[in-house]
Motif scaffolding. Structure first.
Motif, PDB file in Angstrom:
ATOM      1  N   GLN A 110      50.393   2.064  27.488  1.00  0.00           N
ATOM      2  CA  GLN A 110      51.123   2.039  26.111  1.00  0.00           C
ATOM      3  C   GLN A 110      50.222   0.649  25.576  1.00  0.00           C
ATOM      4  O   GLN A 110      49.380   0.616  24.686  1.00  0.00           O
ATOM      5  N   PHE A 134      47.994  -1.331  26.629  1.00  0.00           N
ATOM      6  CA  PHE A 134      46.374  -0.669  27.228  1.00  0.00           C
ATOM      7  C   PHE A 134      45.823  -0.257  25.784  1.00  0.00           C
ATOM      8  O   PHE A 134      44.363  -1.181  25.789  1.00  0.00           O
ATOM      9  N   SER A 135      46.138   0.512  25.568  1.00  0.00           N
ATOM     10  CA  SER A 135      45.756   1.433  24.008  1.00  0.00           C
ATOM     11  C   SER A 135      46.391   0.119  22.974  1.00  0.00           C
ATOM     12  O   SER A 135      44.949   0.194  22.188  1.00  0.00           O
ATOM     13  N   ARG A 136      46.235  -0.517  23.149  1.00  0.00           N
ATOM     14  CA  ARG A 136      46.659  -1.633  21.971  1.00  0.00           C
ATOM     15  C   ARG A 136      45.494  -2.410  21.979  1.00  0.00           C
ATOM     16  O   ARG A 136      45.629  -2.497  20.623  1.00  0.00           O
ATOM     17  N   VAL A 140      42.371  -1.963  23.312  1.00  0.00           N
ATOM     18  CA  VAL A 140      41.716  -1.398  22.503  1.00  0.00           C
ATOM     19  C   VAL A 140      41.570  -1.347  21.255  1.00  0.00           C
ATOM     20  O   VAL A 140      39.556  -1.386  20.610  1.00  0.00           O
ATOM     21  N   TYR A 141      43.084  -0.734  20.983  1.00  0.00           N
ATOM     22  CA  TYR A 141      43.073  -0.512  19.357  1.00  0.00           C
ATOM     23  C   TYR A 141      42.131  -1.900  18.367  1.00  0.00           C
ATOM     24  O   TYR A 141      41.833  -1.723  17.851  1.00  0.00           O
ATOM     25  N   ARG A 151      38.477  -2.981  17.855  1.00  0.00           N
ATOM     26  CA  ARG A 151      37.443  -1.875  17.288  1.00  0.00           C
ATOM     27  C   ARG A 151      37.029  -2.502  16.700  1.00  0.00           C
ATOM     28  O   ARG A 151      36.327  -2.167  15.615  1.00  0.00           O
ATOM     29  N   ASP A 152      37.773  -3.689  16.059  1.00  0.00           N
ATOM     30  CA  ASP A 152      36.845  -3.628  14.012  1.00  0.00           C
ATOM     31  C   ASP A 152      36.280  -5.668  14.573  1.00  0.00           C
ATOM     32  O   ASP A 152      35.836  -6.403  13.941  1.00  0.00           O
ATOM     33  N   THR A 153      35.894  -5.732  16.031  1.00  0.00           N
ATOM     34  CA  THR A 153      35.119  -6.845  16.637  1.00  0.00           C
ATOM     35  C   THR A 153      34.023  -6.860  16.085  1.00  0.00           C
ATOM     36  O   THR A 153      33.087  -5.481  16.497  1.00  0.00           O
ATOM     37  N   GLU A 154      33.156  -7.905  15.902  1.00  0.00           N
ATOM     38  CA  GLU A 154      31.302  -7.100  15.560  1.00  0.00           C
ATOM     39  C   GLU A 154      31.230  -6.635  16.526  1.00  0.00           C
ATOM     40  O   GLU A 154      29.757  -5.560  15.835  1.00  0.00           O
ATOM     41  N   ARG A 161      31.458  -4.470  19.033  1.00  0.00           N
ATOM     42  CA  ARG A 161      31.632  -2.857  18.725  1.00  0.00           C
ATOM     43  C   ARG A 161      30.194  -2.404  18.121  1.00  0.00           C
ATOM     44  O   ARG A 161      29.747  -1.669  19.176  1.00  0.00           O
ATOM     45  N   ARG A 162      29.906  -3.018  17.088  1.00  0.00           N
ATOM     46  CA  ARG A 162      28.276  -2.211  16.936  1.00  0.00           C
ATOM     47  C   ARG A 162      27.268  -2.559  17.566  1.00  0.00           C
ATOM     48  O   ARG A 162      26.497  -1.265  17.090  1.00  0.00           O
ATOM     49  N   THR A 201      31.585   5.800  27.292  1.00  0.00           N
ATOM     50  CA  THR A 201      32.448   6.883  27.957  1.00  0.00           C
ATOM     51  C   THR A 201      30.963   7.652  28.470  1.00  0.00           C
ATOM     52  O   THR A 201      30.233   7.465  28.817  1.00  0.00           O
ATOM     53  N   LEU A 237      35.369   7.443  29.527  1.00  0.00           N
ATOM     54  CA  LEU A 237      36.507   7.116  30.091  1.00  0.00           C
ATOM     55  C   LEU A 237      37.676   7.725  31.251  1.00  0.00           C
ATOM     56  O   LEU A 237      37.584   9.153  30.903  1.00  0.00           O
TER      57      LEU A 237
END
Lengths: 234, 234, 234, 234, 234
Positions: free
Chosen positions: C194, C196-198, C200-201, C204-207, C209-210, C216, C218
């Protein structure tokens, strides 16, 4: 069962499955093979109002036949009953025939062509059928749905105008939104594949084509009676 | 086990597997076939708090049934215990049923809809269930996560507003970030597939749709009891 | 063998394979089945310095277990010796276990985090291990490599800062450039999926990531001893 | 047969196949298994001027060995003779070894590096070989071919300059235009996989990288004699 | 049957299937194996006006031979008759040969090259054939069809001009719009694969290349008589 005026009657569930014979079919002796194949088509046919059989062997690589079934959706329970009965019919011969591709959806009045039911609209319950069937899943781009209604109507008018030049070719549109991965199943019947190929070619330079996200894999079938098909099984 | 208020209680692990019968199942005599199939569903059901069975045969091409299991995540060890017990239950019948698609995730309070738990939120532990289930993996584009929070909230409001017009349709959202390839598993229950299809159609021209990276493969299931399913096995 | 300070010691070859049991395993009687399974894990373990076993059955659809092996790369011949010995160990039980996904690479000091070895860096040779493993292939876009070094460092700083807020979660980075299709294999260990999932979430909104081209498929695994796993085999 | 100066001599057909053993191989008793495996490699080797064997088991998931064959293209009939003889050699053991991936092409003088044959160019007919082979299909974007020749030469110069810093690593370029789906097969030999991985990493931030359409799936092989390989078969 | 002037005569249906032998073929004794293989090619040949056989084993990974059949489309029923007869011929040996890839279409006068039938146009019914065949599905981008006719003609002129420099290489264009997923099947015959590879290379920097959406998977075949092929079967 022949009233298919979608504007007023109940919708139709249209269902297509391609099947491949297992190696076990080819190990049976030819008479048993033909007998089991006919029993299988009979079983599938008994589960719904209309069933058609097409050879796809030699036309696409991983299936032998295509079965087209149509059911009237008279109540919310209709799909549940259709799929439960279909499972039982398939399972009686699961050692011989494996499903490969399944496409299905339900009819709805078109928002782009609100005229009285067109002579070019397929009646899935009619007894007379054309010798060739072409069918594919169809999905539009996200951008399409953000265009204004008048722009969309204009593009569809161009599309419909070309289709009307090929009066011999009839069409059926099934909605699959939220039922399968595609948005629509598009179905055509024709007596002349060469003519149909010309229609598709002529539609290539319409504006609406830009908004096609996916229209494959396309399935072409040659209509046969179960008996004609059984003869090809050796 | 019926308190599923995600805002205050422990999260739920939601787990979906489609299974295909092996050719060995079809070689068993029908009575043995039904007996083994029932023993298999019983074994799966014994490993967790809630288990539902759906026919997907005839709806998608490479599976026969879909099993939906739900487990309360009371501690960090819960996933470990769930997957170990599940493996043992599956392996007792691995000669007959092969897993095909697996989707899973865990619940979390939504950041976009912080109101008290909605009447449209699925309770995975409820005894009463709808006849149809629709479920798919869902991933947003990288661009979505770089939008400002107010823009995202605005788009979600449009989305939520349309969903509320379909009061009969209930929904469950599972988070899969870092657990599987998708970001979410989106689950719907409905009594009316035609209505559900309309909802998905109506959501096509929302702005948020542009930020959908993937929402396939979609799975539709028809709910049956193990006994009803066994009857279809011949 | 416990000195894994990558800055000064030799690199480590990290190797992951998911395996699926063949139908032949399920046809053996249960005692023979467990005996052969244990002999297989023992044989794999004997070929290298450290080997861990994880259940992936029920978590991903086409494998049963994940084997993580680590070898010290003391000379240029080390990979040759590792793969030759591994082949012999696998082939002794090839009738029962088939490899499905293989991911491997070698460690190297990170260019973005040159501080002394972090407490969050996984030691592949440690005896104590976390109950969950998450691992995936990772490739950046061509554009990433054409950014200036300061821009890249800034983006990585944001990424590293978020990771440091999850102190319980440890990480290993393997370089696969020119060895397999991906650029990196990214490995995490955690006691809490739980949490770890947080993480990764939140990433998601880091630069940065683009600039992710692919991350995958995963793989998530639940750690078991060979004996615990054998118990699930029936 | 050792004169491989491509500028003046006939071109070379370079051919790579990965093979997987069938379950039938594992059902043979070990002595018969090794004997048949050696007969198979001998048969393949007898059909052409040079043949090398590599283990790929444990390195990629769906094959056991990689066979590299080279043939001098002395006339237009050479490919016809090569493939006919190869088919016969494979078919003598088709119950045991199935081809999985095939990559092939023919040599041609490079248009970017017209200097005398480089010391870093692989001689496919040399007796001495490096322990590691890396190979992949390579296709450039459509945009690359529309750049001016001087721009392309500049980008290639940067690429060649980096390659020259790794003198130990040798390279072979095969042209596959119109023969297979890729444009080139790129082949490397090295004594040090760690060093090779560094070379690929260093090439990531060159301008030419933007014009790479596809460079996967990459195959890495560990060189063995047929006898060494047979020992791993149990 | 040798009048193939497409401008005036009926169109030709061109049909290509790659086949793979089943493991059952390899379990037959060699004499029976060759006998059944010859009976199979004879059966396929008896169903249509012209049939050619090519080895693709060793050239592509999942097939052994390619069969090219051509039929005159004298009426709307011709495709129906062709596919029904083909199914029966295949099914007589379905335990031994499985279809893998199928590509087909029909001829039509080109809109870009309206001159009298070119010497470089393939006559599918000619007795004399070249030793190598290359064939692939071809689809243009949506943008191509929205260019003006003069722009398209200009690009095609450049393309045609290069092709004319390779007089030895002949070509056949089949239209597949609405019949299969691709728009065209492009077929070449040549005596020299090296020369053909050069032609494809030279076409890479034409403007029209930008408008290619897909031109794979490409199939290359080596022409053999059924007897020559049977000799390779052991």
């Amino acid at each position: 069962m022949t009233d298919t005026d979608n504007e007023t009657g109940p919708p139709t569930l249209g269902h297509f499955t391609t099947y491949r014979a297992t190696q076990r079919l080819w190990s049976l002796d030819p008479e048993e093979r033909r007998k089991r194949a006919l029993a299988w088509t009979e079983g599938l046919g008994a589960t719904t109002e209309a069933t058609q059989l097409y050879i796809v062997q030699g036309i696409e690589s991983d299936a032998d036949v295509l079965v087209w079934s149509s059911a009237v959706v008279e109540s919310e329970e209709a799909p549940l009953r259709f799929f439960t009965a279909r499972a039982a019919a398939e399972n009686a011969h699961r050692d011989l025939f494996e499903p490969r591709h399944i496409l299905w959806g339900m009819t709805r009045p078109s928002q782009y062509s609100r005229a009285a039911k067109s002579a070019q609209e397929i009646d899935p319950f009619a007894a007379e059928r054309a010798p060739y069937l072409v069918m594919y899943p169809f999905t539009k781009t996200a951008d399409w749905y953000l265009l204004g209604p008048e722009t969309r109507q204009g593009m569809m008018n161009e599309h419909i105008r070309i289709g009307k030049q090929f009066r011999e070719i009839t069409q059926l549109l099934l909605y699959s939104f939220g039922l399968q991965d595609q948005e629509f199943v598009v179905v055509y019947e024709t007596h002349d594949l060469q003519l149909f190929s010309r229609l598709v070619y002529d539609l290539r330079d319409t504006e609406a084509r830009r908004y096609t996200k996916a229209d494959t894999p396309l399935h072409t079938g040659v209509r046969v009676s179960p008996q004609e098909w059984a003869k090809t099984l050796g």
